[in-house]
Enzyme design. Structure first.
Site, PDB file in Angstrom:
ATOM      1  N   SER A 153       0.757  -1.243   0.078  1.00  0.00           N
ATOM      2  CA  SER A 153      -0.020  -0.188  -0.097  1.00  0.00           C
ATOM      3  C   SER A 153       0.953   1.217  -0.071  1.00  0.00           C
ATOM      4  O   SER A 153       1.674   1.478  -1.019  1.00  0.00           O
ATOM      5  CB  SER A 153      -0.885  -0.037   1.205  1.00  0.00           C
ATOM      6  OG  SER A 153      -1.975   0.999   1.067  1.00  0.00           O
ATOM      7  N   ASP A 234      -8.895  -5.228  -4.637  1.00  0.00           N
ATOM      8  CA  ASP A 234      -8.524  -3.745  -4.656  1.00  0.00           C
ATOM      9  C   ASP A 234      -9.704  -2.832  -5.360  1.00  0.00           C
ATOM     10  O   ASP A 234     -10.327  -3.482  -6.156  1.00  0.00           O
ATOM     11  CB  ASP A 234      -7.296  -3.404  -5.192  1.00  0.00           C
ATOM     12  CG  ASP A 234      -6.149  -3.483  -3.857  1.00  0.00           C
ATOM     13  OD1 ASP A 234      -6.495  -3.011  -2.912  1.00  0.00           O
ATOM     14  OD2 ASP A 234      -4.994  -4.198  -4.320  1.00  0.00           O
ATOM     15  N   HIS A 266      -7.238  -5.909  -0.280  1.00  0.00           N
ATOM     16  CA  HIS A 266      -6.295  -4.844  -0.159  1.00  0.00           C
ATOM     17  C   HIS A 266      -5.317  -5.364   1.246  1.00  0.00           C
ATOM     18  O   HIS A 266      -4.265  -4.891   1.541  1.00  0.00           O
ATOM     19  CB  HIS A 266      -6.849  -3.468   0.119  1.00  0.00           C
ATOM     20  CG  HIS A 266      -5.525  -2.559   0.336  1.00  0.00           C
ATOM     21  ND1 HIS A 266      -5.111  -1.893  -0.823  1.00  0.00           N
ATOM     22  CD2 HIS A 266      -5.167  -1.951   1.514  1.00  0.00           C
ATOM     23  CE1 HIS A 266      -4.217  -0.989  -0.686  1.00  0.00           C
ATOM     24  NE2 HIS A 266      -4.092  -0.994   0.786  1.00  0.00           N
TER      25      HIS A 266
END
Length: 291
Positions: A153, A234, A266
């Site tokens: 991320s 995602d 995610h």
């Protein structure tokens, strides 16, 4: 690329809220579960590995590394440098050791990097800290043979900025053999239009200066394999960013693989690094044998 957000501003807020896209759990629950999973995995790693915790690479409170060494490092050993996510404003190195057990058992050191998160940390400073941590690592541990970056991320963004480093001012050139960039953000401009920037307080100039998409260096002469991984669950914007950044690297001559992982979101896309059988764990184990 990077001049205009692709989604209308009102949609960006949702697009850049990864917790809203998980089919497993509600948005609050999935974040709490992520914190618990990574913290528990890190505790297990610390119990089972030879470690050097809180090694300072600078003077700042957060400028520290946690290092998980292979059980029997036979002279030189590769190291995987893990850069945590948390939207540049939460998480820390202290729950970033969860990927260590399967890798340490394969003779790979795992290094979790601490950096100043927002609001204390400014984007320019975070990028600089992560770069400095690598320079320190290379100077301090002569036994490391080949570095591999792994970021999740916001950490994938920081890892990508490491790939764009001009190392001449650091007096050392880390031998980066590979990078695994997981569910990252590579163009910060859309972030300016979301709640994420409330703590970061980035100007457009800062966002552009720190967008990997806008500072792709020519491919390094030595082989550096880049794996850009994204989760099935995602958001479309995260998926777009991964695809476009991967394509841009490839266009600049980098060796890039794009990995679209089915059945993960995610958060568990990275949590599963604690599992021996997980595809990204296996990639991590294979990287050193490719030397």
């Amino acid at each position: 690329p990077g001049a205009q957000p692709r989604a209308p501003p009102q949609a960006l807020e949702q697009q850049y809220s990864p917790s809203r896209w998980s089919p497993r759990l509600g948005s609050d629950v999935v974040i709490q579960a992520h914190l618990e999973a990574t913290a528990a995995g890190t505790q297990r790693a610390r119990a089972g590995a030879q470690t050097s915790l809180h090694v300072p690479y600078g003077d700042g409170d957060r400028e520290k590394l946690d290092i998980y060494f292979p059980a029997e490092p036979a002279g030189a050993f590769p190291a995987l440098v893990y850069i945590h996510g948390g939207y540049w404003q939460c998480l820390s190195k202290d729950e970033s050791g969860f990927a260590a057990p399967p890798l340490v058992s394969q003779g790979v050191a795992v290094v979790a990097v601490g950096y100043d998160t927002a609001p204390k940390g400014h984007m320019d400073a975070m990028v600089l800290q992560v770069r400095r941590s690598l320079a320190f690592l290379v100077r301090r541990y002569s036994g490391i043979r080949g570095l591999y970056l792994c970021g999740h991320s916001a950490g994938a963004h920081l890892a990508a900025m490491v790939l764009a480093t001009d190392w001449t001012e650091y007096g050392v050139v880390p031998d980066i053999k590979g990078a695994v960039l997981v569910s990252g953000v590579y163009d910060l401009e859309p972030i300016l239009h979301t709640y994420v920037n409330d703590a970061l307080n980035m100007s457009r100039e800062v966002a552009q200066r720190n967008s990997p998409m806008l500072c792709i260096p020519p491919a390094v002469p030595a082989s550096c394999e880049v794996l850009v991984a994204v989760a099935q669950h995602d958001s479309p914007e995260f998926r777009r960013q991964s695809q476009e950044y991967g394509q841009a690297l490839r266009a600049a001559g980098w060796s890039v693989s794009l990995l679209d992982l089915a059945g993960v979101d995610h958060f568990d896309i990275i949590e599963k690094l604690s599992e021996e059988s997980y595809v990204l764990t296996q990639v991590g184990e294979e990287l050193p044998s490719a030397l």
